[in-house]
Motif scaffolding. Structure first.
Motif, PDB file in Angstrom:
ATOM      1  N   TRP A 164      22.299  -3.770  44.334  1.00 41.06           N
ATOM      2  CA  TRP A 164      23.685  -3.930  44.779  1.00 41.06           C
ATOM      3  C   TRP A 164      23.911  -3.145  46.052  1.00 41.06           C
ATOM      4  N   ARG A 165      24.950  -3.546  46.811  1.00 41.78           N
ATOM      5  CA  ARG A 165      25.302  -2.835  48.035  1.00 41.78           C
ATOM      6  C   ARG A 165      26.819  -2.736  48.169  1.00 41.78           C
ATOM      7  N   TRP A 166      27.265  -1.555  48.594  1.00 37.46           N
ATOM      8  CA  TRP A 166      28.671  -1.340  48.959  1.00 37.46           C
ATOM      9  C   TRP A 166      28.719  -1.130  50.455  1.00 37.46           C
ATOM     10  N   TYR A 167      29.692  -1.759  51.094  1.00 38.53           N
ATOM     11  CA  TYR A 167      29.897  -1.563  52.524  1.00 38.53           C
ATOM     12  C   TYR A 167      30.581  -0.226  52.767  1.00 38.53           C
ATOM     13  N   ASP A 168      30.309   0.372  53.901  1.00 40.76           N
ATOM     14  CA  ASP A 168      30.996   1.578  54.355  1.00 40.76           C
ATOM     15  C   ASP A 168      32.115   1.078  55.270  1.00 40.76           C
ATOM     16  N   ALA A 169      33.361   1.150  54.814  1.00 42.69           N
ATOM     17  CA  ALA A 169      34.496   0.566  55.528  1.00 42.69           C
ATOM     18  C   ALA A 169      35.521   1.632  55.900  1.00 42.69           C
ATOM     19  N   VAL A 170      36.377   1.307  56.846  1.00 37.79           N
ATOM     20  CA  VAL A 170      37.446   2.203  57.289  1.00 37.79           C
ATOM     21  C   VAL A 170      38.753   1.757  56.646  1.00 37.79           C
ATOM     22  N   VAL A 171      39.460   2.687  56.028  1.00 34.11           N
ATOM     23  CA  VAL A 171      40.753   2.400  55.399  1.00 34.11           C
ATOM     24  C   VAL A 171      41.797   2.243  56.501  1.00 34.11           C
ATOM     25  N   LEU A 172      42.519   1.106  56.461  1.00 34.82           N
ATOM     26  CA  LEU A 172      43.578   0.846  57.434  1.00 34.82           C
ATOM     27  C   LEU A 172      44.956   1.106  56.843  1.00 34.82           C
ATOM     28  N   GLY A 173      45.069   0.990  55.527  1.00 35.48           N
ATOM     29  CA  GLY A 173      46.353   1.232  54.877  1.00 35.48           C
ATOM     30  C   GLY A 173      46.434   0.489  53.562  1.00 35.48           C
ATOM     31  N   ALA A 174      47.608   0.554  52.934  1.00 37.91           N
ATOM     32  CA  ALA A 174      47.837  -0.122  51.653  1.00 37.91           C
ATOM     33  C   ALA A 174      49.046  -1.037  51.809  1.00 37.91           C
ATOM     34  N   GLU A 175      48.992  -2.166  51.084  1.00 40.99           N
ATOM     35  CA  GLU A 175      50.119  -3.098  51.100  1.00 40.99           C
ATOM     36  C   GLU A 175      50.126  -3.928  49.828  1.00 40.99           C
ATOM     37  N   ALA A 176      51.261  -4.009  49.202  1.00 35.86           N
ATOM     38  CA  ALA A 176      51.445  -4.826  47.999  1.00 35.86           C
ATOM     39  C   ALA A 176      50.382  -4.561  46.939  1.00 35.86           C
ATOM     40  N   GLY A 177      50.031  -3.299  46.741  1.00 38.16           N
ATOM     41  CA  GLY A 177      49.061  -2.946  45.721  1.00 38.16           C
ATOM     42  C   GLY A 177      47.609  -3.173  46.101  1.00 38.16           C
ATOM     43  N   LEU A 178      47.360  -3.606  47.326  1.00 40.05           N
ATOM     44  CA  LEU A 178      46.007  -3.829  47.818  1.00 40.05           C
ATOM     45  C   LEU A 178      45.689  -2.837  48.931  1.00 40.05           C
ATOM     46  N   ILE A 179      44.409  -2.679  49.202  1.00 40.79           N
ATOM     47  CA  ILE A 179      43.966  -1.770  50.260  1.00 40.79           C
ATOM     48  C   ILE A 179      43.421  -2.620  51.400  1.00 40.79           C
ATOM     49  N   ARG A 180      43.897  -2.370  52.612  1.00 38.81           N
ATOM     50  CA  ARG A 180      43.376  -3.061  53.787  1.00 38.81           C
ATOM     51  C   ARG A 180      42.295  -2.171  54.396  1.00 38.81           C
ATOM     52  N   LEU A 181      41.106  -2.761  54.572  1.00 39.73           N
ATOM     53  CA  LEU A 181      39.971  -2.035  55.138  1.00 39.73           C
ATOM     54  C   LEU A 181      39.347  -2.854  56.261  1.00 39.73           C
TER      55      LEU A 181
END
Length: 159
Positions: free
Chosen positions: A72-89
Motif C-alpha cells: 500500500w502507499r499513502w501520498y504525502d499531501a499538503v493540507v489546504l483547509g477543511a470544508e463541509a466535514g471534508l479535508i482539502r489537500l
C-alpha cells in the motif's frame, strides 16, 4: 472476515516505511532509521515509478517466511483547509482533492503535510494522520489495509 486464499502467505505483520528512491521492481525505504530495498507485491499496480514517489509512506507486509513486499502507499499531501466535514489537500500527481478524514484524524492547520490515500472502502480519498519524520511515528490506518487484504483474499499476491 474471510480467510485468505493461502494461509501460508498471511503476513506476520504490517509496518510502514518512507520511500526514498523508486524503481519499477522495488523501492528503497527508510525504516527503523535504516535504508532497505523492498519489492512490490504482485498486485501493486504499474507503472510503479509513476505511482510511487520519494516522501510517500508505504505499508510493508512481512510473510511468515520473512519475505517482505510493499502492499500500500499513502501520498504525502499538503493540507489546504477543511470544508463541509471534508479535508482539502494538494498532492503533486492529483492536484487538489477532497478527502474524508479518518476517525482519529487530528485536523492539522493549512500548510502542513498529511497522508492521503485512495482505494480503501468508504470514500474515494482518505486523509490520515499528519506526515511524520519517521515511519514509526506515522498515524495511518494499517488495520484498514490489513482488513482489505484479508476480506478480498489478497495475501497470496505478495509473491
Amino acid at each position: 472476515m474471510t480467510a485468505p486464499a493461502n494461509q501460508d502467505l498471511f503476513p506476520a505483520r504490517l509496518r510502514c516505511g518512507i520511500v526514498v528512491r523508486v524503481r519499477e521492481d522495488a523501492c528503497e525505504i527508510v525504516r527503523d532509521r535504516q535504508l532497505c530495498s523492498v519489492r512490490y507485491a504482485t498486485l501493486f499496480p504499474s507503472p510503479r515509478t509513476e505511482r510511487v514517489s520519494p516522501g510517500h509512506l508505504v505499508a510493508i507486509a512481512t510473510a511468515p517466511d520473512g519475505t517482505e513486499a510493499v502492499v500500500w502507499r499513502w501520498y504525502d499531501a499538503v493540507v489546504l483547509g477543511a470544508e463541509a466535514g471534508l479535508i482539502r489537500l494538494w498532492e503533486p500527481s492529483h492536484g487538489e482533492v477532497l478527502a474524508r478524514p479518518r476517525p482519529a484524524y487530528q485536523s492539522p492547520p493549512p500548510g502542513t503535510r498529511a497522508y492521503l490515500s485512495a482505494g480503501l472502502p468508504g470514500a474515494d480519498w482518505w486523509a490520515a494522520g499528519r506526515a511524520a519524520a519517521s515511519a514509526e511515528d506515522a498515524d495511518v490506518e494499517l488495520y484498514e489495509v490489513e482488513r482489505l487484504y484479508t476480506e478480498h483474499g489478497l495475501w497470496n499476491t505478495l509473491g
